[in-house]
Enzyme design. Structure first.
Site, PDB file in Angstrom:
ATOM      1  N   CYS A   2      -4.918 -24.050   8.087  1.00  0.00           N
ATOM      2  CA  CYS A   2      -5.507 -23.102   7.131  1.00  0.00           C
ATOM      3  C   CYS A   2      -4.788 -21.748   7.184  1.00  0.00           C
ATOM      4  O   CYS A   2      -4.248 -21.362   8.220  1.00  0.00           O
ATOM      5  CB  CYS A   2      -6.961 -22.854   7.483  1.00  0.00           C
ATOM      6  SG  CYS A   2      -7.934 -24.340   7.601  1.00  0.00           S
ATOM      7  N   ARG A  27       2.205 -23.528   5.574  1.00  0.00           N
ATOM      8  CA  ARG A  27       1.422 -23.957   6.734  1.00  0.00           C
ATOM      9  C   ARG A  27       0.782 -25.329   6.532  1.00  0.00           C
ATOM     10  O   ARG A  27       0.353 -25.955   7.502  1.00  0.00           O
ATOM     11  CB  ARG A  27       0.307 -22.925   7.005  1.00  0.00           C
ATOM     12  CG  ARG A  27       0.832 -21.588   7.443  1.00  0.00           C
ATOM     13  CD  ARG A  27      -0.253 -20.532   7.370  1.00  0.00           C
ATOM     14  NE  ARG A  27      -1.302 -20.700   8.340  1.00  0.00           N
ATOM     15  CZ  ARG A  27      -1.383 -20.046   9.495  1.00  0.00           C
ATOM     16  NH1 ARG A  27      -0.461 -19.173   9.802  1.00  0.00           N
ATOM     17  NH2 ARG A  27      -2.383 -20.243  10.321  1.00  0.00           N
ATOM     18  N   TRP A  78      -6.970 -26.577   5.266  1.00  0.00           N
ATOM     19  CA  TRP A  78      -6.461 -27.856   5.768  1.00  0.00           C
ATOM     20  C   TRP A  78      -7.678 -28.530   6.392  1.00  0.00           C
ATOM     21  O   TRP A  78      -8.164 -28.104   7.431  1.00  0.00           O
ATOM     22  CB  TRP A  78      -5.376 -27.565   6.801  1.00  0.00           C
ATOM     23  CG  TRP A  78      -4.526 -28.713   7.203  1.00  0.00           C
ATOM     24  CD1 TRP A  78      -3.441 -29.213   6.521  1.00  0.00           C
ATOM     25  CD2 TRP A  78      -4.625 -29.490   8.407  1.00  0.00           C
ATOM     26  NE1 TRP A  78      -2.884 -30.245   7.231  1.00  0.00           N
ATOM     27  CE2 TRP A  78      -3.586 -30.438   8.388  1.00  0.00           C
ATOM     28  CE3 TRP A  78      -5.498 -29.481   9.498  1.00  0.00           C
ATOM     29  CZ2 TRP A  78      -3.382 -31.362   9.395  1.00  0.00           C
ATOM     30  CZ3 TRP A  78      -5.304 -30.402  10.519  1.00  0.00           C
ATOM     31  CH2 TRP A  78      -4.253 -31.331  10.459  1.00  0.00           C
ATOM     32  N   ASN A 104     -10.523 -19.605   9.521  1.00  0.00           N
ATOM     33  CA  ASN A 104      -9.592 -20.563  10.150  1.00  0.00           C
ATOM     34  C   ASN A 104     -10.180 -20.959  11.485  1.00  0.00           C
ATOM     35  O   ASN A 104     -10.728 -20.105  12.193  1.00  0.00           O
ATOM     36  CB  ASN A 104      -8.242 -19.903  10.440  1.00  0.00           C
ATOM     37  CG  ASN A 104      -7.384 -19.788   9.204  1.00  0.00           C
ATOM     38  OD1 ASN A 104      -7.797 -20.150   8.123  1.00  0.00           O
ATOM     39  ND2 ASN A 104      -6.178 -19.259   9.393  1.00  0.00           N
ATOM     40  N   GLU A 487      14.063 -36.260  18.666  1.00  0.00           N
ATOM     41  CA  GLU A 487      13.934 -35.229  17.644  1.00  0.00           C
ATOM     42  C   GLU A 487      14.410 -35.751  16.276  1.00  0.00           C
ATOM     43  O   GLU A 487      13.787 -35.491  15.248  1.00  0.00           O
ATOM     44  CB  GLU A 487      14.717 -33.978  18.077  1.00  0.00           C
ATOM     45  CG  GLU A 487      14.762 -32.838  17.097  1.00  0.00           C
ATOM     46  CD  GLU A 487      13.396 -32.289  16.685  1.00  0.00           C
ATOM     47  OE1 GLU A 487      12.382 -32.661  17.282  1.00  0.00           O
ATOM     48  OE2 GLU A 487      13.363 -31.517  15.712  1.00  0.00           O
ATOM     49  N   LYS A 491      12.066 -35.975  12.987  1.00  0.00           N
ATOM     50  CA  LYS A 491      12.404 -35.341  11.709  1.00  0.00           C
ATOM     51  C   LYS A 491      12.267 -36.353  10.578  1.00  0.00           C
ATOM     52  O   LYS A 491      11.714 -36.075   9.534  1.00  0.00           O
ATOM     53  CB  LYS A 491      13.844 -34.799  11.694  1.00  0.00           C
ATOM     54  CG  LYS A 491      14.137 -33.547  12.450  1.00  0.00           C
ATOM     55  CD  LYS A 491      13.447 -32.302  11.957  1.00  0.00           C
ATOM     56  CE  LYS A 491      12.085 -32.200  12.513  1.00  0.00           C
ATOM     57  NZ  LYS A 491      11.824 -31.330  13.610  1.00  0.00           N
ATOM     58  N   GLU A 494       8.574 -37.239   9.867  1.00  0.00           N
ATOM     59  CA  GLU A 494       7.795 -36.136   9.285  1.00  0.00           C
ATOM     60  C   GLU A 494       8.023 -35.973   7.796  1.00  0.00           C
ATOM     61  O   GLU A 494       7.088 -35.769   7.052  1.00  0.00           O
ATOM     62  CB  GLU A 494       8.191 -34.806   9.948  1.00  0.00           C
ATOM     63  CG  GLU A 494       7.647 -34.600  11.321  1.00  0.00           C
ATOM     64  CD  GLU A 494       7.923 -33.186  11.812  1.00  0.00           C
ATOM     65  OE1 GLU A 494       9.099 -32.854  12.035  1.00  0.00           O
ATOM     66  OE2 GLU A 494       6.961 -32.412  11.958  1.00  0.00           O
ATOM     67  N   HIS A 510      14.434 -53.173  26.605  1.00  0.00           N
ATOM     68  CA  HIS A 510      13.176 -53.506  27.290  1.00  0.00           C
ATOM     69  C   HIS A 510      12.016 -53.625  26.305  1.00  0.00           C
ATOM     70  O   HIS A 510      10.871 -53.388  26.661  1.00  0.00           O
ATOM     71  CB  HIS A 510      12.864 -52.450  28.358  1.00  0.00           C
ATOM     72  CG  HIS A 510      13.902 -52.395  29.429  1.00  0.00           C
ATOM     73  ND1 HIS A 510      13.994 -53.339  30.418  1.00  0.00           N
ATOM     74  CD2 HIS A 510      14.932 -51.541  29.619  1.00  0.00           C
ATOM     75  CE1 HIS A 510      15.032 -53.054  31.197  1.00  0.00           C
ATOM     76  NE2 HIS A 510      15.618 -51.962  30.737  1.00  0.00           N
ATOM     77  N   LYS A 609       2.137 -26.392   9.558  1.00  0.00           N
ATOM     78  CA  LYS A 609       3.222 -25.714  10.266  1.00  0.00           C
ATOM     79  C   LYS A 609       2.790 -25.282  11.662  1.00  0.00           C
ATOM     80  O   LYS A 609       3.495 -25.505  12.629  1.00  0.00           O
ATOM     81  CB  LYS A 609       3.708 -24.503   9.452  1.00  0.00           C
ATOM     82  CG  LYS A 609       4.854 -23.744  10.085  1.00  0.00           C
ATOM     83  CD  LYS A 609       6.114 -24.600  10.178  1.00  0.00           C
ATOM     84  CE  LYS A 609       7.243 -23.911  10.888  1.00  0.00           C
ATOM     85  NZ  LYS A 609       8.277 -24.867  11.316  1.00  0.00           N
TER      86      LYS A 609
HETATM   87  O1  M6R Z   1       4.938 -23.925  16.803  1.00  0.00           O
HETATM   88  P1  M6R Z   1       5.155 -24.940  17.881  1.00  0.00           P
HETATM   89  O2  M6R Z   1       6.575 -25.041  18.301  1.00  0.00           O
HETATM   90  O3  M6R Z   1       4.240 -24.771  19.042  1.00  0.00           O
HETATM   91  O4  M6R Z   1       4.769 -26.321  17.199  1.00  0.00           O
HETATM   92  C1  M6R Z   1       4.763 -27.517  17.911  1.00  0.00           C
HETATM   93  C2  M6R Z   1       4.718 -28.694  16.983  1.00  0.00           C
HETATM   94  O5  M6R Z   1       3.532 -28.683  16.233  1.00  0.00           O
HETATM   95  C3  M6R Z   1       5.919 -28.704  16.034  1.00  0.00           C
HETATM   96  O6  M6R Z   1       7.122 -28.689  16.728  1.00  0.00           O
HETATM   97  C4  M6R Z   1       5.876 -29.949  15.130  1.00  0.00           C
HETATM   98  O7  M6R Z   1       6.111 -31.099  15.866  1.00  0.00           O
HETATM   99  C5  M6R Z   1       6.890 -29.759  14.007  1.00  0.00           C
HETATM  100  N1  M6R Z   1       6.318 -30.153  12.760  1.00  0.00           N
HETATM  101  C6  M6R Z   1       8.147 -30.491  14.234  1.00  0.00           C
HETATM  102  O8  M6R Z   1       9.012 -30.495  13.159  1.00  0.00           O
END
Ligand code: M6R
Length: 614
Positions: A2, A27, A78, A104, A487, A491, A494, A510, A609
């Protein structure tokens, strides 16, 4: 998560609030709403499920946009408690219609309060925990014994959970009240105008004079004056005004269609900014750690805690610290760290990594570490954020505001900081020679070559589009490149909604190898280092099961050419820079798959975000 924006001043508040809501869209949200308290004392609430654009269209249709000098509050929601629909969208009013609020966070004890209010004949319209809070404020105010400020304070003293709120009351139209506990709020000040945001993005355009409300504080703006008090008692606290230097450019996509694309490209500068000025003649200068360095270098246990992408950076940090400084490091998801019996004590250092600095689990992990007497070190991108304030000391990644929900430039900045941290520790505990440290600090060539990696964009795009219809991916790497594989997979998941898993390359046999068939792309990260031959065997294993092979490498060996369906070369460099290069390739790869699938890269479904709830 939010978002909140609020305005109090002499201007028409609608354009300011709508612009603010657009700035908060990054966000993640599923509905939006705005309430304005006009000079004539009338409160108008407009809400829509869906996008801010729909809210804007609704306001235009009702000729409201041109129409309100006074105070206004607005929100992107949200959903947590209650469906994402118009009724549950904020702002919410109390039963009398006098008081209106945006919120929020989560009110955890909303159920008993709701029961109590129902027993007092209060009727609820929505399914939200937020409405319970505004009704409770209304309950106190409408009894006539408490003024607005006292009513807000009385209600907040009775709720558990996390909140950032802004409230208006048409019976006291000159007053706007904001309060926070757990959920951040920022107050922007410009002459006789006041701006409130859940972060600085809706404010920065108007003023650089900021007060970050601290936990359990509230601000009461009354006419042209304001005060800061604690939620517990009406005692004026100092006004800590800071000047922030975020650039407005950070909120502008410029020539790019998506923020994520812009932010991937910004890495040419952001990595440089993050390391620049932090080394001098072979010495590493981390000003933010100075006061605690004596204890930090003596700690016999190091923990790294974070979530998501920042946790992946933590895994790289572990590898670097153990490799360079020879101190064991334990990396744990913040959501686990906060509840596990992790052996943290007053001889430990706990490094918390967070781009936003507001992730609820990471903040809880920091609190636990502080309670155990550990030294807490924040690696964070947002000055003034909760992580930067709750940790004993810290280092900022200097990448500017990251808007794309998928973290990109923050990750490479985080690993740059961890690289410096590991080398500094190695220097302090004499586990590496001055000469070797100096060599490691020679970033010049590596930084220049980031451009060459970005120049491969069209090549990466072509390969990405070839695989955009795959259902599952495996990402495989070893050592430092195992977190890079994680990572890369994150990506892709997501932003393209394709299932992807990251594994240490050898671990694949495994279990995950059972998934491999002719339709399955396997992304291998293959630097020419001591694991090279071993990874080739891993590739052979997939190849013989007809899996598609995509290789990211700095080696021009024929053997890789023969094995790969697609090859992406990155320039020769050192271990650390190779990670950065491979990461950038994987960011672009995920980006183009998502764009190829016509998805909204900056606002992936279901994601926020900054995750400010547990
Ligand atoms: O703001 P932060 O780095 O603490 O956030 C952690 C995760 O929520 C953040 O990295 C999330 O996994 C992202 N969407 C990754 O792209």
């Amino acid at each position: 998560m939010c978002g909140i924006v609020a305005y109090k001043g002499h201007k028409n508040c609608y354009p300011i609030l709508l612009d603010g809501l657009h700035k908060l869209e990054y966000r993640g949200y599923d509905s939006a709403g705005v309430a304005c308290l006009a000079e004539n004392g009338k409160i108008t609430v407009t809400k829509r499920s869906g996008k801010v654009k729909q809210l804007e269209d609704g306001l235009k249709k009702n000729n409201l946009i041109e129409n309100c000098n006074g105070s206004g509050i607005a929100h992107t929601r949200w959903a947590t408690h209650g469906k994402p629909n118009q009724v549950n969208a904020h702002p919410h009013k109390d039963q009398s219609g006098n008081i209106v609020l945006v919120h929020n966070g989560i009110i955890e004890n909303y159920d008993p309060i709701k029961k109590f209010l129902r027993s007092k004949k209060v009727k609820f319209k929505s399914e939200t925990d937020t409405e319970v809070l505004v009704q409770l404020i209304g309950y106190f105010f409408n009894q006539g014994k408490l003024n607005f400020e006292q009513s807000v304070r009385a209600a907040l003293q009775r709720v558990d959970g996390a909140y950032g709120i802004v409230v208006l009351n048409k019976k006291e139209p000159d007053v706007m009240i904001a309060a926070r506990k757990g959920s951040p709020l920022v107050l922007g000040i410009k002459d006789k105008e006041f701006f409130i945001g859940s972060d600085i993005s809706p404010i920065i355009k108007h003023t650089q004079q900021i007060i970050y409300l601290e936990d359990a504080q509230m601000t009461i703006i009354d006419g042209d004056e304001f005060k800061i008090t604690s939620i517990d008692e009406d005692l004026s606290l100092p006004k800590k005004v800071e000047k922030i230097d975020f650039k407005i450019d950070d909120y502008d996509k410029g020539e790019f269609k998506y923020f994520m694309h812009k932010e991937i490209h910004e890495q040419v500068d952001t990595i440089r900014n993050t390391v620049t000025g932090r080394t001098k003649k072979g010495n590493i200068i981390l000003h933010g750690l100075l006061d605690y360095w004596h204890e930090i270098k003596q700690a016999d246990k190091i923990f790294i805690t974070a979530c998501g992408t920042s946790w992946h950076a933590g895994l790289i940090g572990k590898n670097l610290i153990e490799r360079f400084a020879k101190v064991p490091v334990h990396v744990e998801y913040a959501s686990e760290f906060r509840y596990n019996k992790t052996l943290v004590d007053n001889k430990s250092v706990v490094i918390a990594i967070s781009q936003s600095g507001e992730t609820a689990d990471t903040l809880a992990a920091i609190k636990k570490a502080n309670d155990c007497g550990a030294i807490t070190v924040g690696i964070c991108n947002v000055p003034g954020s909760s992580v930067s304030r709750e940790t004993n000391c810290g280092i900022f990644t200097r990448c500017g505001h990251e808007v794309g929900v998928a973290s990109t430039k923050a990750f490479t900045a985080q690993i740059s900081i961890l690289y410096l941290y590991a080398l500094k520790l190695a220097d302090s505990n004499d586990s590496m020679s001055k000469k070797t440290i100096k060599e490691h600090l020679d970033f010049g060539e590596g930084l220049k070559k980031i451009k060459h990696v970005l120049n491969k964009e069209n090549e990466i795009k072509k390969i990405a589009l070839k695989y955009k219809n795959a259902n599952d991916f495996l990402y495989l790497g070893r050592g430092l490149n195992f977190p890079v594989a994680l990572e890369g997979a994150l990506k892709l998941k997501e932003i393209s909604y394709i299932h992807a898993e990251g594994y240490p390359a050898a671990e694949m046999k495994h279990g995950p190898i059972a998934l491999v068939d002719k339709d399955m792309p396997n992304v291998f990260i293959v630097p020419k280092d001591k694991t090279y031959e071993k990874i080739i065997s891993n590739i052979e294993e997939i190849k013989s099961r007809k899996g598609k092979i995509i290789i990211i490498t700095d080696s021009k060996d024929k053997i890789l050419k023969d094995l790969a369906n697609d090859l992406i070369y990155v320039p020769k460099t050192n271990h650390y820079m190779f990670c950065v290069f491979a990461t950038i390739v994987l960011q672009l790869f995920a980006y183009y798959i998502a764009v190829g699938k016509k998805l909204n890269v900056d606002r992936p479904r279901n994601l926020a975000k900054s995750v400010t709830v547990e």
